[in-house]
Design a protein around this motif. Structure first.
Motif, PDB file in Angstrom:
ATOM      1  N   ALA A  42       0.830  -1.210   0.000  1.00  0.00           N
ATOM      2  CA  ALA A  42       0.000   0.000   0.000  1.00  0.00           C
ATOM      3  C   ALA A  42       0.862   1.255   0.000  1.00  0.00           C
ATOM      4  O   ALA A  42       0.580   2.226  -0.728  1.00  0.00           O
ATOM      5  CB  ALA A  42      -0.924  -0.013   1.212  1.00  0.00           C
ATOM      6  N   GLY A  71       1.267   3.632  -3.538  1.00  0.00           N
ATOM      7  CA  GLY A  71       0.696   4.971  -3.464  1.00  0.00           C
ATOM      8  C   GLY A  71       1.564   6.027  -4.107  1.00  0.00           C
ATOM      9  O   GLY A  71       1.156   7.198  -4.191  1.00  0.00           O
ATOM     10  N   ARG A  72       2.747   5.660  -4.564  1.00  0.00           N
ATOM     11  CA  ARG A  72       3.640   6.598  -5.240  1.00  0.00           C
ATOM     12  C   ARG A  72       3.481   6.446  -6.752  1.00  0.00           C
ATOM     13  O   ARG A  72       3.451   5.330  -7.272  1.00  0.00           O
ATOM     14  CB  ARG A  72       5.102   6.344  -4.853  1.00  0.00           C
TER      15      ARG A  72
END
Length: 267
Positions: free
Chosen positions: A38, A42-43
């Motif tokens: 996660a 998320g990048r």
């Protein structure tokens, strides 16, 4: 009029964004795997292409997906991370990401080709992301415990060579160890992780856990159940439960997975 008929220059082509950095996450703890996935996914420039629960699965995933970076735990069932390491480094740079902080393990991981060594609790989420990006470029990252093991190795090697030279004079140059790093290379360790005083370990003080609660929370994060924790700490299961209730209250968590994610800085 002739000027009006001149062709206008073609608009400059917009460069395509670089392909995301592709990562395989190998850890036998499903909470840690999920948290790392996660966090990294998320990048915009990073994607997790596969997860693995042991060294064998990590090798299979790396062969199939050909990632840019592998994050590898040390202690896993079946084929552990140290055993899988020589095969993985032939495919992609490997960053050790683990609870194992023993000096011998750190040194063996580096001998077998690890591109860095991060110990849980000694880095922040941002430092982890930076380390993942950098290891692809060949820039090593070490958290303080791993850097200490590296210093120990550097200090012992010259002494061992000097002793061997004294006891057995020879015109033959002393044999080099399997893995060596110069003091100059050590000075280039990325300061954002190796020398930062404000890692996740420092941030944990905000939870105000006692020394015993810190010990138990670390064991929870490794996946131990109450019985295993009781045996490890030489206390009763009832005492473990009491500690866990207080830990959950301080971490504002209602489950082991939620508490672990917050403790590791992945929540």
């Amino acid at each position: 009029m002739h000027e009006e008929q001149l062709h206008s220059p073609l608009p400059a082509a917009t460069p395509e964004p670089p392909a995301p950095l592709r990562v395989v996450v190998a850890d036998d703890n499903p909470v840690v795997r999920a948290g790392l996935t996660a966090l990294l996914s998320g990048r915009a420039d990073i994607t997790v292409v596969a997860e693995a629960a042991d060294g064998r699965a990590a090798c299979e995933a790396a062969r199939q997906h050909r990632p840019d970076v592998v994050l590898l735990d040390v202690r896993m069932p079946g084929v552990d991370g140290i055993s899988a390491l020589p095969y993985l480094v032939d495919i992609a740079p490997v960053m050790m990401l683990t609870y194992s902080r023993e000096s011998e393990i750190v040194q063996e991981a580096l001998r077998r080709g690890a591109g860095g060594y991060l110990v849980h609790g000694e880095f922040t989420a941002e430092q982890l992301v930076t380390a993942v990006r950098d290891v692809r470029q060949g820039r090593a990252h070490f958290t303080p415990t791993a850097a200490g093991a590296l210093l120990t190795q550097l200090r012992q090697t010259p002494r061992a060579n000097a002793t061997a030279h004294t006891n057995a004079p020879s015109t033959t140059p002393p044999a080099q160890p399997i893995w060596t790093t110069s003091p100059q290379a050590l000075s280039q360790l990325q300061p954002s992780v190796a020398q930062s005083p404000s890692g996740a370990a420092a941030d944990r003080t905000r939870f105000r856990l006692s020394a015993r609660e810190v010990e138990i929370m670390d064991l929870i994060a490794t996946g131990m159940n109450n019985q295993q924790i009781a045996a490890t700490c030489f206390i009763s299961e009832k005492t473990v439960k009491n500690h866990i209730n207080r830990i959950f209250a301080k971490l504002h968590s209602t489950s082991r997975s939620e508490a672990t994610a917050k403790w590791l800085g992945l929540g």
